[in-house]
Motif scaffolding. Structure first.
Motif: not given
Length: 178
Positions: A118-133, A135-140
């Motif tokens: 889980x990392x913070x994206x460029x837009x400030x939202x948190x996202x999970x990067x999967x092994x396949x590449x 990006x699954x964003x964690x939204x409100x």
């Protein structure tokens, strides 16, 4: 997650409530005092479950109300250590996620305790990067599961600065975001 706590309390009854049946008046006053409030080391009061015993009805000198010794049980929200809870993301910042359980919103998941990848994206939202590449964003309002590590009941601050965040009488500490 929910527990029954038995409490004994000396309850002063306002004279205006004494026109009602005694048990109804006592229950109304207990709800006014305890409902939606955090009781230290017990949790958040959700409901007055039942009244076990009522004693007294004494009027003390200089007071205009009768005082009853009431034994009752409260339904309390107090998750246990190791419990997995489900909540909705209510906010995020560089420190981590804020999660709401609809009736309780003082749950914070620090960034260092989020799931691996889980990392913070460029837009400030948190996202999970999967092994396949992907990006699954964690939204409100996204639903997430988390593991409770402990519950804190911090002391009430004597002074609070204007720029401090609001005081939370009960804080759920999380050890993993699932």
């Amino acid at each position: 997650m929910f527990v029954l706590s038995q409490i004994e309390h000396n309850l002063p009854m306002p004279p205006a409530l004494l026109s009602r049946p005694l048990v109804d008046a006592i229950e109304a006053e207990l709800e006014r005092l305890f409902l939606d409030k955090v009781v230290a080391n017990l949790g958040l009061c959700v409901s007055v479950y039942d009244i076990i015993a009522v004693e007294g009805g004494f009027i003390f000198p200089g007071e205009g109300c009768s005082t009853y010794k009431v034994s009752f049980r409260l339904l309390m929200f107090r998750p246990f250590t190791g419990e997995v809870l489900v909540g909705k993301i209510s906010g995020y910042d560089e420190k981590g996620l804020q999660v709401s359980l609809d009736f309780f919103s003082d749950v914070c998941i620090p960034a260092h305790l989020m799931q691996f990848g889980t990392v913070r994206g460029e837009d400030g939202r948190w996202m999970m990067k999967t092994e396949d590449g992907d990006e699954l964003y964690l939204d409100i309002d996204d639903e997430i599961r988390f593991l409770v590590s402990s519950i804190k009941y911090p002391p009430i601050p004597v002074e609070q600065k204007e720029d401090d965040k609001l005081f939370a009488p009960m804080q759920i500490n999380v050890c993993a975001c699932l």
